[in-house]
Design a protein around this motif. Structure first.
Motif, short mmCIF file in Angstrom:
data_model
loop_
_atom_site.label_atom_id
_atom_site.label_comp_id
_atom_site.label_asym_id
_atom_site.label_seq_id
_atom_site.Cartn_x
_atom_site.Cartn_y
_atom_site.Cartn_z
N HIS A 582 0.86 -1.18 0.00
CA HIS A 582 0.00 0.00 0.00
C HIS A 582 0.90 1.23 0.00
CE1 HIS A 582 -3.58 -2.41 0.91
NE2 HIS A 582 -2.83 -3.06 1.80
N THR A 583 0.39 2.30 -0.59
CA THR A 583 1.17 3.53 -0.58
C THR A 583 1.13 4.13 0.82
OG1 THR A 583 -0.73 4.80 -1.34
CG2 THR A 583 0.83 4.04 -3.01
N LEU A 584 2.18 4.86 1.15
CA LEU A 584 2.30 5.43 2.48
C LEU A 584 1.45 6.68 2.64
CD1 LEU A 584 3.91 4.51 4.94
CD2 LEU A 584 5.71 6.11 4.30
N TRP A 594 6.01 2.78 -1.30
CA TRP A 594 5.33 1.57 -0.87
C TRP A 594 5.64 1.32 0.61
CZ3 TRP A 594 1.72 0.13 -3.90
CH2 TRP A 594 1.87 0.09 -5.30
N LYS A 595 4.64 0.97 1.35
CA LYS A 595 4.83 0.54 2.73
C LYS A 595 5.01 -0.97 2.72
CE LYS A 595 2.59 0.58 7.29
NZ LYS A 595 2.21 -0.87 7.35
N GLU A 596 6.22 -1.42 3.11
CA GLU A 596 6.55 -2.84 3.06
C GLU A 596 6.40 -3.55 4.40
OE1 GLU A 596 9.69 -3.20 -0.62
OE2 GLU A 596 10.52 -3.04 1.40
N ILE A 634 10.75 3.09 -2.55
CA ILE A 634 10.33 4.01 -3.60
C ILE A 634 9.79 3.22 -4.79
CG2 ILE A 634 11.09 5.88 -5.12
CD1 ILE A 634 13.51 6.22 -3.18
N GLY A 635 8.76 3.78 -5.46
CA GLY A 635 8.30 3.16 -6.70
C GLY A 635 6.80 3.08 -6.90
N ALA A 636 6.01 3.51 -5.94
CA ALA A 636 4.56 3.49 -6.11
C ALA A 636 4.13 4.59 -7.08
CB ALA A 636 3.88 3.68 -4.76
N PRO A 645 13.99 1.90 -7.18
CA PRO A 645 13.28 1.24 -6.06
C PRO A 645 14.15 1.13 -4.81
CG PRO A 645 14.08 -0.40 -7.59
CD PRO A 645 14.44 0.93 -8.19
N ASP A 646 14.59 2.27 -4.29
CA ASP A 646 15.49 2.28 -3.13
C ASP A 646 14.71 2.12 -1.83
OD1 ASP A 646 17.50 2.77 -4.95
OD2 ASP A 646 17.47 4.94 -4.65
N PRO A 647 15.30 1.48 -0.83
CA PRO A 647 14.62 1.26 0.45
C PRO A 647 14.76 2.45 1.40
CG PRO A 647 16.73 0.15 0.47
CD PRO A 647 16.59 0.77 -0.89
#
Length: 744
Positions: A582-584, A594-596, A634-636, A645-647
């Protein structure tokens, strides 16, 4: 005899009126410079190697023939690349003609110029309607200016080879119309304070010097006079004109540069602007020495070169401040030119020779010759990058960039941004930081969202994600209130404010401190960040103590992200990894995260350990049981894969007063050959907040070896002589100065 004297006088007048009154070349190369170069050929290895490389490249282009296509493409497209290659090749061919005397190079430049002169009068503005200032040869006037800056040098080099008729034709059909087009016809581009305008000013100025046109020189130096134009926006949302503002080359030299030589748009754009700044200064020094360009604003151009070289990591790559493409370094041609010119017109600093030696090439003029001779003669000394503060703003009173370096060999570098908005290329990231270890990013600044000159990605221009992500506060390692960017992400508001430096103290190399305050990012909230680089025997490597003090008039949600690289190894807290992404959030950049996963800590702190490039890193941060510890990526909302897509690891608090305290460690390593891990665990046993207020921030750091330290920052009095006494948990701490750091 009298008759002959009159004939001579008349001839001299006619020559003067025809534009042949001055000597050529007189811009970058001079007649004396050419003589000096010729006398040294074959005896200066670096210059000779550069000359041979350039000759091979130009010879190959000459064999291909002349191609001047009708412009149609964006950056990265064929016509764009072809016209760029044309101006670069012309400039080099002109230099080769002067140095080698081979007529084929002059013929190539002449024929190329004639082709452009034939096409230019009928050219409309570029068909790509993306720019606020469309060019003719390129999609924006900026690139047309690039063309003219380089082509003016080529024209200067072959000027004496051309016939009077050819000179008249080129100036009437090509050069004067282009100078007017870039200035009078496009004032929103020419008359502003911006790196674009610098290129425009220099383009007009360079061709004006070749043509010996005083009116154009005046326009280049001081802008268009009495211009009336409504304010507007450029492609990045910045003002393109403010009525009554200064304009021209000298204004662009005065306004964006601080007295320390820092350029407010950041290192990436300072690098880009330094070529026109330095090359025009050299041209003025040769053709109009009375302007004294290298003395202007107390020698700010020469200071600018030094500042730029210091705004790099161990590998010479520029720190990503504001819009910045990562990987850009002082190996770029603009810095080769800048270093050579700075050496020649400055104090002959031998440390610049070591940079030039690394660059492996020189500018093919008298400045490059001087550098190459200095290297040949063994005069080079190491360029040492030290901790330093670079002020921002024309008067140096709009915040600063603080750089802390752990050692002279630059194994750790912390860069804290406490500066002004940075014009239209600025980001909303007050009190942000990035951290480097051995030239690699340990904690990163994202940089820009753009694939420069890659046609498939928006024609090589800025992507929409640059505004929706890269500029937003959440994209940086700094505090965010209520999921809203600093200044609400509004350029007009952000441009009115800057952070205020509080402390910069690097006298003790083992305890280096940079601290700044931000009072305007959010109404009713005061932010102060203090970052300390500690070199202590209890730690394998220097560590960073990060104290982000938040004091608000009401309760808010605060997020503090850390953008790391690598693979998570362990945590000392429990968390759940989400099965469904889900997006933050919905705006201000949160829509791109993205919320992982999410966790919490009940022990008062949280430690995250990860591995990158076979080195272990840990962040230990203070928390309460109510705080959320969020894993994101990152990436949503990025359908075209424009973002990396960095964390990210985010500490979230609901509070009106809090101290976000963290310790950042580098420790151990892993060998893929022996498959053994060394010192893979954090040294921190516990991190505890002792005091959190407007006046004091205090933490206790306990280590697994049993040692314990207390650090206290006085937030309201930065005097080195002020005496403090603070009672914490029935213990009184007494000290003198802005900070207290002692082993318990």
């Amino acid at each position: 005899m009298l008759y002959l004297k009159r004939i001579v006088l008349i001839c001299c007048v006619l020559v003067a009126q025809s534009g042949f009154s001055q000597e050529h070349p007189n811009l970058i190369l001079t007649k004396q410079g050419v003589k000096d170069i010729k006398s040294q050929l074959g005896r200066v290895p670096l210059f000779d190697a550069t000359l041979a490389e350039v000759k091979a490249k130009v010879d190959a282009e000459i064999l291909k023939g002349i191609d001047v296509p009708v412009p149609k493409d964006m950056a990265g497209g064929y016509t764009h690349v072809r016209h760029k290659l044309n101006y670069l090749t012309m400039q080099e061919a002109g230099v080769l003609y002067q140095i080698l005397g081979d007529e084929k190079y002059a013929v190539y430049v002449r024929d190329m110029l004639m082709a452009y002169a034939e096409m230019y009068p009928d050219l409309p503005r570029h068909p790509q309607e993306r720019s606020y200032s469309r060019g003719k040869l390129f999609w924006q006037c900026l690139n047309d200016s690039n063309w003219l800056v380089y082509t003016a040098q080529a024209y200067d080099c072959v000027y004496d080879y051309l016939t009077k008729k050819e000179v008249k034709h080129l100036e009437k059909k090509l050069f004067k119309p282009m100078a007017d087009f870039l200035s009078i016809d496009t004032p929103q581009f020419f008359n502003r304070i911006h790196n674009h305008s610098t290129w425009g000013n220099v383009a007009v100025g360079m061709i004006a010097l070749v043509m010996d046109d005083d009116a154009l020189v005046e326009r280049a130096l001081y802008g268009i006079k009495d211009l009336k134009l409504d304010a507007g926006k450029d492609n990045d949302g910045g003002d393109i004109f403010v009525e009554g503002q200064k304009a021209g080359f000298l204004a662009n030299l005065e306004e964006p540069f601080s007295p320390d030589g820092y350029y407010t748009e950041g290192a990436y754009y300072q690098r880009y602007a330094m070529y026109p700044f330095m090359i025009f200064a050299e041209a003025l020094q040769n053709a109009r020495p009375e302007v004294k360009p290298f003395e202007h604003k107390d020698g700010v151009l020469l200071k600018g070169v030094d500042a730029l070289l210091n705004l790099t990591d161990k590998d010479g790559e520029f720190f990503a401040l504001n819009d910045s493409q990562k990987g850009m370094s002082y190996f770029t041609e603009s810095l080769v030119s800048a270093v050579d010119i700075a050496y020649y017109y400055g104090s002959k600093d031998p440390s610049l020779l070591s940079i030039a030696k690394e660059q492996g090439r020189v500018q093919l003029d008298q400045t490059g010759l001087a550098v190459a001779v200095g290297i040949r003669d063994g005069k080079a000394k190491p360029f040492e990058k030290n901790s330093m503060l670079l002020t921002d703003g024309a008067d140096g009173d709009q915040g600063a960039i603080g750089i802390l370096r752990s050692t002279k060999n630059d194994n750790f570098t912390l860069v804290m941004k406490n500066a002004a908005q940075g014009l239209s290329h600025g980001h909303y990231d007050k009190l942000s930081f990035s951290l480097f270890h051995e030239g690699d990013e340990l904690l990163q600044d994202y940089g820009l969202a753009r694939f420069v000159n890659i046609e498939q990605k928006n024609g090589g221009g800025y992507l929409k994600e640059n505004k929706t992500w890269a500029k937003q506060t959440i994209a940086h390692n700094t505090i965010i209130q209520d999921e809203t960017s600093h200044f609400n992400g509004d350029y007009e508001i952000g441009s009115k404010h800057h952070s205020d430096m509080y402390v910069f103290d690097v006298e003790n190399p083992d305890i280096q401190i940079v601290s700044a305050k931000e009072k305007n990012a959010y109404p009713g909230t005061v932010l102060q960040r203090t970052m300390v680089m500690l070199n202590n025997a209890d730690f394998e490597q220097p560590v960073v103590l990060d104290l982000m003090q938040v004091n608000a008039e009401a309760k808010h949600q605060f997020d503090l992200p850390f953008y790391y690289f690598g693979q998570i190894i362990s945590t000392n807290f429990e968390y759940n990894k989400d099965d469904t992404l889900h997006t933050l959030g919905k705006a201000h950049g949160y829509q791109h995260l993205w919320k992982e996963g999410e966790g919490a800590s009940k022990k008062g702190d949280a430690t995250l350990t990860w591995r990158n490039n076979n080195t272990f890193y840990s962040i230990t941060t203070t928390t309460s049981a109510e705080d959320k510890l969020i894993f994101g990526r990152i990436g949503a909302h990025d359908p075209e894969y424009n973002l990396r897509p960095d964390p990210v690891f985010i500490v979230r608090k609901q509070t009106d007063n809090a101290l976000f305290a963290s310790v950042i460690e580098t420790h151990g390593n892993y060998s893929t050959v022996t498959e053994l891990a060394k010192n893979a665990f954090s040294s921190v046993e516990a991190l505890k907040v002792l005091q959190s207020s407007v006046d004091y921030s205090a933490v206790e750091l306990s280590l697994k070896n049993g040692d314990s330290y207390v650090f206290i920052m006085a937030n309201s009095n930065a005097s080195k002589t002020e005496k403090h006494s603070l009672l914490i948990n029935d213990k009184t701490y007494n000290w003198t100065g802005v900070y207290y750091f002692y082993k318990q």
